[in-house]
Motif scaffolding. Structure first.
Motif, PDB file in Angstrom:
ATOM      1  N   GLY A  87     -18.173 -11.974 -89.002  1.00  0.00           N
ATOM      2  CA  GLY A  87     -19.525 -12.478 -88.820  1.00  0.00           C
ATOM      3  C   GLY A  87     -19.667 -13.445 -87.668  1.00  0.00           C
ATOM      4  N   HIS A  88     -18.579 -13.665 -86.912  1.00  0.00           N
ATOM      5  CA  HIS A  88     -18.592 -14.559 -85.752  1.00  0.00           C
ATOM      6  C   HIS A  88     -18.099 -13.812 -84.515  1.00  0.00           C
ATOM      7  CE1 HIS A  88     -18.756 -17.445 -89.028  1.00  0.00           C
ATOM      8  NE2 HIS A  88     -19.031 -18.409 -88.176  1.00  0.00           N
ATOM      9  N   THR A  89     -18.498 -14.298 -83.370  1.00  0.00           N
ATOM     10  CA  THR A  89     -17.969 -13.764 -82.121  1.00  0.00           C
ATOM     11  C   THR A  89     -16.845 -14.658 -81.613  1.00  0.00           C
ATOM     12  OG1 THR A  89     -19.708 -14.955 -80.925  1.00  0.00           O
ATOM     13  CG2 THR A  89     -20.105 -12.623 -81.424  1.00  0.00           C
ATOM     14  N   CYS A  90     -16.062 -14.131 -80.667  1.00  0.00           N
ATOM     15  CA  CYS A  90     -14.925 -14.865 -80.118  1.00  0.00           C
ATOM     16  C   CYS A  90     -14.964 -14.783 -78.599  1.00  0.00           C
ATOM     17  CB  CYS A  90     -13.608 -14.303 -80.661  1.00  0.00           C
ATOM     18  SG  CYS A  90     -13.260 -12.599 -80.131  1.00  0.00           S
ATOM     19  N   ALA A  91     -13.965 -15.366 -77.949  1.00  0.00           N
ATOM     20  CA  ALA A  91     -13.858 -15.332 -76.497  1.00  0.00           C
ATOM     21  C   ALA A  91     -12.587 -14.592 -76.099  1.00  0.00           C
ATOM     22  CB  ALA A  91     -13.838 -16.748 -75.925  1.00  0.00           C
ATOM     23  N   LEU A  92     -12.633 -13.921 -74.952  1.00  0.00           N
ATOM     24  CA  LEU A  92     -11.473 -13.214 -74.410  1.00  0.00           C
ATOM     25  C   LEU A  92     -11.128 -13.769 -73.035  1.00  0.00           C
ATOM     26  CD1 LEU A  92     -12.313  -9.455 -75.162  1.00  0.00           C
ATOM     27  CD2 LEU A  92     -11.069 -11.082 -76.604  1.00  0.00           C
ATOM     28  N   VAL A  93      -9.834 -14.006 -72.823  1.00  0.00           N
ATOM     29  CA  VAL A  93      -9.334 -14.414 -71.508  1.00  0.00           C
ATOM     30  C   VAL A  93      -8.243 -13.433 -71.129  1.00  0.00           C
ATOM     31  CG1 VAL A  93      -8.277 -16.233 -70.123  1.00  0.00           C
ATOM     32  CG2 VAL A  93      -9.827 -16.845 -72.005  1.00  0.00           C
TER      33      VAL A  93
ATOM     34  N   TYR B 113     -18.490 -13.374 -77.139  1.00  0.00           N
ATOM     35  CA  TYR B 113     -19.561 -14.116 -76.469  1.00  0.00           C
ATOM     36  C   TYR B 113     -19.163 -14.592 -75.081  1.00  0.00           C
ATOM     37  CZ  TYR B 113     -17.044 -18.401 -77.836  1.00  0.00           C
ATOM     38  OH  TYR B 113     -16.099 -19.378 -77.999  1.00  0.00           O
ATOM     39  N   LYS B 114     -17.860 -14.567 -74.762  1.00  0.00           N
ATOM     40  CA  LYS B 114     -17.414 -15.054 -73.452  1.00  0.00           C
ATOM     41  C   LYS B 114     -16.219 -14.252 -72.969  1.00  0.00           C
ATOM     42  CE  LYS B 114     -17.711 -18.076 -70.075  1.00  0.00           C
ATOM     43  NZ  LYS B 114     -18.948 -18.176 -69.259  1.00  0.00           N
ATOM     44  N   PHE B 115     -16.273 -13.833 -71.701  1.00  0.00           N
ATOM     45  CA  PHE B 115     -15.183 -13.079 -71.092  1.00  0.00           C
ATOM     46  C   PHE B 115     -14.778 -13.750 -69.787  1.00  0.00           C
ATOM     47  CE2 PHE B 115     -14.171  -9.525 -68.022  1.00  0.00           C
ATOM     48  CZ  PHE B 115     -12.833  -9.450 -68.374  1.00  0.00           C
ATOM     49  N   ILE B 116     -13.478 -14.071 -69.700  1.00  0.00           N
ATOM     50  CA  ILE B 116     -12.925 -14.689 -68.493  1.00  0.00           C
ATOM     51  C   ILE B 116     -11.766 -13.827 -68.005  1.00  0.00           C
ATOM     52  CG2 ILE B 116     -11.798 -16.732 -67.525  1.00  0.00           C
ATOM     53  CD1 ILE B 116     -13.169 -18.400 -69.704  1.00  0.00           C
ATOM     54  N   ALA B 117     -11.816 -13.454 -66.726  1.00  0.00           N
ATOM     55  CA  ALA B 117     -10.755 -12.652 -66.124  1.00  0.00           C
ATOM     56  C   ALA B 117     -10.050 -13.483 -65.060  1.00  0.00           C
ATOM     57  CB  ALA B 117     -11.332 -11.386 -65.500  1.00  0.00           C
ATOM     58  N   ILE B 118      -8.732 -13.485 -65.122  1.00  0.00           N
ATOM     59  CA  ILE B 118      -7.916 -14.232 -64.166  1.00  0.00           C
ATOM     60  C   ILE B 118      -7.095 -13.239 -63.344  1.00  0.00           C
ATOM     61  CG2 ILE B 118      -6.108 -15.976 -63.889  1.00  0.00           C
ATOM     62  CD1 ILE B 118      -6.902 -17.018 -66.705  1.00  0.00           C
TER      63      ILE B 118
ATOM     64  N   GLU C 161     -13.967   3.217 -61.796  1.00  0.00           N
ATOM     65  CA  GLU C 161     -15.319   3.534 -61.358  1.00  0.00           C
ATOM     66  C   GLU C 161     -16.285   3.592 -62.543  1.00  0.00           C
ATOM     67  OE1 GLU C 161     -15.586   6.981 -58.918  1.00  0.00           O
ATOM     68  OE2 GLU C 161     -14.589   6.036 -57.203  1.00  0.00           O
ATOM     69  N   GLN C 162     -15.822   4.166 -63.643  1.00  0.00           N
ATOM     70  CA  GLN C 162     -16.680   4.236 -64.829  1.00  0.00           C
ATOM     71  C   GLN C 162     -16.994   2.846 -65.367  1.00  0.00           C
ATOM     72  OE1 GLN C 162     -14.526   6.906 -67.419  1.00  0.00           O
ATOM     73  NE2 GLN C 162     -15.532   8.720 -66.572  1.00  0.00           N
ATOM     74  N   LEU C 163     -15.985   1.974 -65.391  1.00  0.00           N
ATOM     75  CA  LEU C 163     -16.232   0.604 -65.840  1.00  0.00           C
ATOM     76  C   LEU C 163     -17.187  -0.114 -64.889  1.00  0.00           C
ATOM     77  CD1 LEU C 163     -12.714  -0.701 -66.987  1.00  0.00           C
ATOM     78  CD2 LEU C 163     -14.622   0.010 -68.427  1.00  0.00           C
ATOM     79  N   ASN C 164     -16.978   0.049 -63.596  1.00  0.00           N
ATOM     80  CA  ASN C 164     -17.778  -0.694 -62.624  1.00  0.00           C
ATOM     81  C   ASN C 164     -19.204  -0.161 -62.520  1.00  0.00           C
ATOM     82  OD1 ASN C 164     -15.716  -2.486 -62.041  1.00  0.00           O
ATOM     83  ND2 ASN C 164     -14.836  -1.161 -60.477  1.00  0.00           N
ATOM     84  N   ASN C 165     -19.411   1.102 -62.834  1.00  0.00           N
ATOM     85  CA  ASN C 165     -20.775   1.631 -62.857  1.00  0.00           C
ATOM     86  C   ASN C 165     -21.592   1.027 -63.993  1.00  0.00           C
ATOM     87  OD1 ASN C 165     -20.417   3.275 -60.615  1.00  0.00           O
ATOM     88  ND2 ASN C 165     -19.840   5.075 -61.819  1.00  0.00           N
ATOM     89  N   ASP C 166     -20.888   0.491 -64.998  1.00  0.00           N
ATOM     90  CA  ASP C 166     -21.548  -0.114 -66.164  1.00  0.00           C
ATOM     91  C   ASP C 166     -21.306  -1.618 -66.211  1.00  0.00           C
ATOM     92  OD1 ASP C 166     -22.925  -0.109 -68.680  1.00  0.00           O
ATOM     93  OD2 ASP C 166     -20.985  -0.204 -69.698  1.00  0.00           O
ATOM     94  N   MET C 167     -21.013  -2.210 -65.057  1.00  0.00           N
ATOM     95  CA  MET C 167     -20.618  -3.614 -65.024  1.00  0.00           C
ATOM     96  C   MET C 167     -21.679  -4.556 -65.576  1.00  0.00           C
ATOM     97  SD  MET C 167     -19.147  -5.801 -61.821  1.00  0.00           S
ATOM     98  CE  MET C 167     -17.753  -4.705 -61.609  1.00  0.00           C
ATOM     99  N   GLU C 168     -22.948  -4.225 -65.382  1.00  0.00           N
ATOM    100  CA  GLU C 168     -24.024  -5.116 -65.825  1.00  0.00           C
ATOM    101  C   GLU C 168     -23.999  -5.348 -67.334  1.00  0.00           C
ATOM    102  OE1 GLU C 168     -26.168  -7.027 -64.286  1.00  0.00           O
ATOM    103  OE2 GLU C 168     -25.364  -6.452 -62.333  1.00  0.00           O
ATOM    104  N   SER C 169     -23.364  -4.443 -68.073  1.00  0.00           N
ATOM    105  CA  SER C 169     -23.300  -4.622 -69.523  1.00  0.00           C
ATOM    106  C   SER C 169     -22.509  -5.870 -69.899  1.00  0.00           C
ATOM    107  CB  SER C 169     -22.688  -3.385 -70.195  1.00  0.00           C
ATOM    108  OG  SER C 169     -21.321  -3.242 -69.843  1.00  0.00           O
ATOM    109  N   LEU C 170     -21.681  -6.358 -68.980  1.00  0.00           N
ATOM    110  CA  LEU C 170     -20.890  -7.565 -69.239  1.00  0.00           C
ATOM    111  C   LEU C 170     -21.715  -8.843 -69.166  1.00  0.00           C
ATOM    112  CD1 LEU C 170     -17.657  -6.819 -67.138  1.00  0.00           C
ATOM    113  CD2 LEU C 170     -17.836  -6.842 -69.633  1.00  0.00           C
ATOM    114  N   SER C 171     -22.938  -8.740 -68.672  1.00  0.00           N
ATOM    115  CA  SER C 171     -23.751  -9.938 -68.428  1.00  0.00           C
ATOM    116  C   SER C 171     -23.920 -10.804 -69.670  1.00  0.00           C
ATOM    117  CB  SER C 171     -25.120  -9.539 -67.883  1.00  0.00           C
ATOM    118  OG  SER C 171     -24.995  -8.910 -66.633  1.00  0.00           O
ATOM    119  N   CYS C 172     -23.978 -10.180 -70.837  1.00  0.00           N
ATOM    120  CA  CYS C 172     -24.177 -10.944 -72.073  1.00  0.00           C
ATOM    121  C   CYS C 172     -22.988 -11.833 -72.406  1.00  0.00           C
ATOM    122  CB  CYS C 172     -24.487 -10.011 -73.234  1.00  0.00           C
ATOM    123  SG  CYS C 172     -23.164  -8.848 -73.626  1.00  0.00           S
ATOM    124  N   THR C 173     -21.840 -11.616 -71.754  1.00  0.00           N
ATOM    125  CA  THR C 173     -20.661 -12.460 -71.982  1.00  0.00           C
ATOM    126  C   THR C 173     -20.551 -13.559 -70.934  1.00  0.00           C
ATOM    127  OG1 THR C 173     -19.154 -11.135 -70.617  1.00  0.00           O
ATOM    128  CG2 THR C 173     -19.427 -10.468 -72.926  1.00  0.00           C
ATOM    129  N   ALA C 174     -21.560 -13.682 -70.054  1.00  0.00           N
ATOM    130  CA  ALA C 174     -21.508 -14.659 -68.957  1.00  0.00           C
ATOM    131  C   ALA C 174     -20.129 -14.620 -68.298  1.00  0.00           C
ATOM    132  CB  ALA C 174     -21.830 -16.058 -69.464  1.00  0.00           C
TER     133      ALA C 174
END
Length: 198
Positions: free
Chosen positions: A67-73, A96-101, A130-143
């Motif tokens: 019932g809760h969201t988490c963060a991914l790094v 709720y949050k995605f950080i890529a290093i 390419e498939q991931l990057n064509n749908d990149m805007e879907s990541l916006s909700c994770t800031a």
């Protein structure tokens, strides 16, 4: 709105058994988060990144409060594993949050020398990316956040580690493998996670 938890999953890169993210795990836990390094098998990417993303999905279901969201790094390949989970496996509902290093969002030259499925998926111009990057805007909700260094010779070109959406930080770390243990990088991750919870 789904409540946010302080659970943070740390996803290591290729051939990385987690030691590079142990310092981050420790410091985030000391800062009040519940950080967990995720060991992926087999993290050479031999069986493909989908196989690793399925393991990440199971870890989220096990470690994140129901019932809760988490963060991914995600570090390096770990950021792409996280993206496949988020964009292709319904993970956006749990995160709720995605950080890529230092992740090769647009591929890396060195992946040409990995003659198996995961290596092919990480090549510049691969259908997988390419498939991931064509749908990149879907990541916006994770800031989304991308943290990168211009000195990176593992991610070539180094600009591949820069997401064109969200927030990006350039940190002048001299080596790719030092990125997740650098104090400046960890501080940025800490600050971004705190801001996301506020």
């Amino acid at each position: 709105m789904t409540p946010k938890s302080r659970t943070v999953l740390l996803i290591p890169g290729i051939f990385d058994y987690g030691w590079s993210m142990r310092r981050m795990e420790q410091m985030l836990n000391e800062a009040g988060f519940s950080a967990h390094y995720i060991h992926l098998k087999y993290n050479s990417g031999w069986h493909g990144l989908e196989h690793l993303s399925e393991q990440l999905q199971r870890s989220v279901e096990t470690l994140a409060d129901k019932g809760h969201t988490c963060a991914l790094v995600g570090f390096s390949m770990g950021g792409i594993v996280a993206r496949y989970y988020l964009q292709s496996m319904g993970g956006l509902e749990r995160v709720y949050k995605f950080i890529a290093i230092s992740s090769p969002h647009f591929g890396s030259f060195w992946a040409n020398f990995l003659p198996y499925k995961g290596g092919r998926q990480l090549r510049i111009g691969s259908q997988f990316l390419e498939q991931l990057n064509n749908d990149m805007e879907s990541l916006s909700c994770t800031a989304p956040v991308s943290i990168w260094t211009k000195y990176d010779i593992t991610i070539l070109p180094h600009s591949s580690a820069l997401l064109p959406i969200g927030t990006s930080y350039e940190v002048p770390v001299k080596l790719h493998r030092w990125m997740p243990s650098d104090a400046r990088v960890i501080d940025l991750v800490n600050r971004e996670l705190r801001s996301a919870l506020a």
